[in-house]
Scaffold this motif. Structure first.
Motif, mmCIF file in Angstrom:
data_model
loop_
_atom_site.group_PDB
_atom_site.id
_atom_site.type_symbol
_atom_site.label_atom_id
_atom_site.label_comp_id
_atom_site.label_asym_id
_atom_site.label_seq_id
_atom_site.Cartn_x
_atom_site.Cartn_y
_atom_site.Cartn_z
ATOM 1 N N CYS A 19 0.791 -1.231 0.000
ATOM 2 C CA CYS A 19 0.000 0.000 0.000
ATOM 3 C C CYS A 19 0.821 1.278 0.000
ATOM 4 C CB CYS A 19 -0.978 -0.004 1.164
ATOM 5 S SG CYS A 19 -0.199 0.272 2.739
ATOM 6 N N GLN A 41 -4.372 6.576 -5.913
ATOM 7 C CA GLN A 41 -5.651 6.157 -5.348
ATOM 8 C C GLN A 41 -5.617 4.664 -5.018
ATOM 9 O OE1 GLN A 41 -9.200 6.741 -7.709
ATOM 10 N NE2 GLN A 41 -10.510 6.111 -6.031
ATOM 11 N N ASN A 42 -5.033 3.863 -5.889
ATOM 12 C CA ASN A 42 -4.957 2.422 -5.636
ATOM 13 C C ASN A 42 -4.138 2.111 -4.388
ATOM 14 O OD1 ASN A 42 -6.582 1.696 -7.771
ATOM 15 N ND2 ASN A 42 -4.883 1.336 -9.173
ATOM 16 N N GLU A 43 -3.063 2.844 -4.160
ATOM 17 C CA GLU A 43 -2.255 2.627 -2.956
ATOM 18 C C GLU A 43 -3.035 3.011 -1.702
ATOM 19 O OE1 GLU A 43 2.205 3.268 -4.809
ATOM 20 O OE2 GLU A 43 1.003 5.030 -4.292
ATOM 21 N N THR A 86 -13.495 4.000 -0.878
ATOM 22 C CA THR A 86 -13.310 5.219 -1.663
ATOM 23 C C THR A 86 -13.784 6.438 -0.881
ATOM 24 O OG1 THR A 86 -13.551 3.983 -3.726
ATOM 25 C CG2 THR A 86 -13.851 6.367 -3.849
#
Length: 121
Positions: A19, A41-43, A86
């Motif tokens: 992460c 955002q993915n991390e 999110t």
């Protein structure tokens, strides 16, 4: 059952390890707003996914042992129980954007004092 539990713990640990941005090269406990804001955002979602998995594991263990969940687990569920990752990410992003002078503050510190503790009041 033990094999499944071991797989879940391993998967959660792997997600937590992935992460952080490579440049940060720090443990999740040292993840500051500066690192958070530099992360994709993915991390960020991977970090929250890992944290949520640890919460779920702790809650499951407490249920199986017939004990009360830890204050951290209870506060997380109160603050974020029905919130998707999110939306949590957006809340943390917004908090750091509103407090640029606190970019060195750790993400877990912000989650705890700015979101979880107030949700329990």
């Amino acid at each position: 059952m033990v094999a499944r539990f071991t797989k879940v713990v391993f998967a959660a640990a792997l997600v937590c390890a992935l992460c952080l941005p490579a440049a940060a090269a720090q443990s999740t406990a040292d993840l500051t707003g500066k690192h958070w804001l530099q992360s994709s955002q993915n991390e960020k979602l991977a970090f929250l996914y890992g944290a949520s998995n640890i919460i779920a594991i702790e809650q499951l263990i407490a249920q199986k042992q017939g004990t009360k969940a830890s204050p951290f687990v209870t506060a997380w569920i109160t603050a974020f129980g029905d919130t998707n990752w999110t939306d949590i990410q957006k809340k943390v992003d917004a908090w750091y954007a509103a407090h640029p002078d606190q970019a060195n503050r750790e993400v877990f510190d912000v989650l705890w004092y700015e979101f979880m503790v107030p949700a329990g009041k």
